[in-house]
Scaffold this active site. Structure first.
Site, PDB file in Angstrom:
ATOM      1  N   CYS A  78       0.984  -1.296   0.064  1.00 43.02           N
ATOM      2  CA  CYS A  78       0.044   0.047  -0.074  1.00 43.02           C
ATOM      3  C   CYS A  78       0.927   1.238   0.112  1.00 43.02           C
ATOM      4  CB  CYS A  78      -0.852   0.046   1.257  1.00 43.02           C
ATOM      5  SG  CYS A  78      -2.083   1.490   1.210  1.00 43.02           S
ATOM      6  N   CYS A 121      -0.706   4.152   2.064  1.00 44.40           N
ATOM      7  CA  CYS A 121      -0.524   3.985   3.419  1.00 44.40           C
ATOM      8  C   CYS A 121       0.824   4.246   3.839  1.00 44.40           C
ATOM      9  CB  CYS A 121      -0.899   2.693   4.032  1.00 44.40           C
ATOM     10  SG  CYS A 121      -2.454   2.119   3.341  1.00 44.40           S
ATOM     11  N   ASP A 122       2.079   3.603   3.144  1.00 42.09           N
ATOM     12  CA  ASP A 122       3.284   3.615   3.488  1.00 42.09           C
ATOM     13  C   ASP A 122       4.259   4.772   2.936  1.00 42.09           C
ATOM     14  OD1 ASP A 122       2.134   1.819   4.858  1.00 42.09           O
ATOM     15  OD2 ASP A 122       2.879   0.035   3.852  1.00 42.09           O
TER      16      ASP A 122
END
Ligand code: NDP
Length: 429
Positions: A92, A95-96
């Site tokens: 992701c 997200c990261d």
């Protein structure tokens, strides 16, 4: 929803973030009388009428069900994937990608579809360069997406390239990728030096908990009827969104599918004389309720899932939940209790899902466990020294030693188990 910016949702000419869109939908559902329970369903029984739905916290019965459990990003399963998972390998980018460990580093994205292209473009915000690794002769992404990638001077596309394995540095973080030329099937001698590798290779539907009680295709996607695109093989069970939709996978198409499923469900209940009316909240009452909830939340910081930034003036060790690096330092050195640290980032959809869940679990340990939330965008140096390469990440400390790391969103029981173990060990010591 794991997408950050949603640009193609009608009615939002200026775009909207995924989490904001979700929050607005939540409020709208509440206004129409929905009761929301944020917990994982562990099993369903479609052989009983009403159907039975079990979570860890309750068993519910329902005359009709709409399944809208979405799909989870696929992994490559290279030999050292587990070793570098959340230490450079991620599924992701949204997200990261903001992790300080990736700032101004070269990164790789695997895949040639719209997801991979979207991730590659997103990562150019943080990376010095992004390598897009496409296993075929060409990208399968839409022309608009392909053009964005090809027009970006920060993205280098490697065609006919797949990843064989990964290697790390002395600290155990991803450092390079071993690549293969898919045309010749030969290894590419020069490893690709990257600090991060993000997968954009498609999704697997979240249907495992159904335990084969519904018709699915060979990839596990629910099969829906041609006639209404929402009825499943079990009468009274309907499907909405990415859990059956392999093709469109947009917020707007999923919302449309949800609407179809809701209408089909209503018709089914009506036909079977099972329909019960739930009174809609008056618009004025609903607005007042939302405003009152917002005010209450602002005035009652102790009840919030995340606390305002703490400094020397407002730090209170008797409070369980805190936010920011000041509180982390104080609690790490002074708290006699096990300490739970949750690392989040502002664009991380799963973080929004985990926060209320974890907060409910922590409420059960109000006097025995401390908690701090660290926003990695606000406190990048803390995130860096903690080795955070993905969010959400929950770390548990006891007596200044890190005793557990939980990446991603897990079931409540998993957090409970770890916290209870720490408390049992504390009382035995
Ligand atoms: P896709 O299935 O479209 O693409 C998956 C990509 O990953 C393909 O290029 C495929 O290669 C590659 N791939 C699969 N397995 C491997 C592997 N083991 N090794 C290397 N590469 C692999 O998935 P997406 O998630 O990209 O898109 C799904 C749907 O969602 C599409 O309909 C898409 O249009 C939509 N979408 C739209 C977006 C938007 O418009 N903003 C954003 C994201 C998704 P190959 O081509 O060789 O099979």
């Amino acid at each position: 929803m794991s997408t950050t910016e949603v640009e193609n949702y009608p009615g939002f000419p200026e775009g909207v973030t995924g989490p904001e869109l979700m929050e607005r939908m939540r409020q709208q559902a509440l206004r129409w009388g929905a009761e929301l329970y944020e917990e994982d369903v562990v099993s369903v029984d479609f052989s009983k009428r009403p159907f039975e739905i079990k979570s860890e916290d309750r068993t519910m019965r329902a005359n009709a069900i709409i399944l809208a459990t979405g799909a989870t990003a696929k992994r490559l399963r290279i030999p050292s994937e587990e070793k570098f998972w959340s230490k450079g390998i991620s599924a992701c980018a949204i997200c990261d990608g903001a992790s300080p460990a990736f700032a101004q580093k070269e990164l790789a994205v695997v895949g040639g579809g719209d997801s991979a292209c979207e991730e590659a473009i997103y990562l150019t915000k943080y990376a010095s360069k992004v390598h897009l690794l496409v296993r075929g002769e060409e990208m399968r992404a839409s022309k608009a997406m392909r053009d964005r990638v090809l027009d970006s001077s920060d993205v280098i596309v490697h065609y006919n390239t797949s990843v064989e394995d990964a290697a790390g540095n002395a600290q155990g973080f991803l450092e390079s990728l071993k690549l293969v030329n898919t045309k010749t099937n030969e290894s590419i001698p020069e490893p690709l030096k990257v600090a991060g590798m993000f997968y954009g290779i498609g999704h697997t539907p979240n249907t495992k908990f159904l335990d084969s009680q519904l018709g699915t295709d060979e990839d596990g996607f629910i099969i829906v009827s041609d006639h209404d695109k929402t009825s499943t093989s079990v009468e009274g069970v309907f499907s909405a969104g990415d859990v059956h939709d392999k093709e469109w996978r947009q917020a707007i198409t999923a919302a449309g599918s949800g609407c179809q499923a809701a209408i089909s469900t209503e018709r089914y209940l009506q036909m079977n004389k099972l329909l019960k009316e739930v009174k809609m909240m008056d618009t004025k009452d609903a607005k007042e309720e939302i405003e009152a909830a917002k005010k209450k939340e602002a005035e009652a910081p102790k009840k919030k899932t995340h606390e305002p930034a703490i400094d020397a003036d407002n730090f209170d060790i008797d409070r369980q939940k805190h936010q920011g690096q000041y509180a982390l330092r104080k609690l790490y050195h002074e708290s006699p209790r096990p300490l739970v640290v949750m690392y989040t980032s502002p664009t991380c959809g799963p973080c929004k899902r985990l926060k209320p869940m974890l907060s409910t679990v922590l409420d059960e340990y109000e006097k025995s466990i401390h908690y701090v939330e660290i926003d990695i965008a606000k406190d990048p140096e803390i995130a860096e020294s903690a080795g955070i390469m993905g969010t959400p990440c929950v770390q548990v400390f006891k007596d200044k030693a890190r005793v557990a790391v939980i990446n991603g969103v897990k079931m409540k029981s998993e957090y409970r188990k770890i916290l209870s173990e720490q408390l049992i060990e504390s009382s035995a010591a």
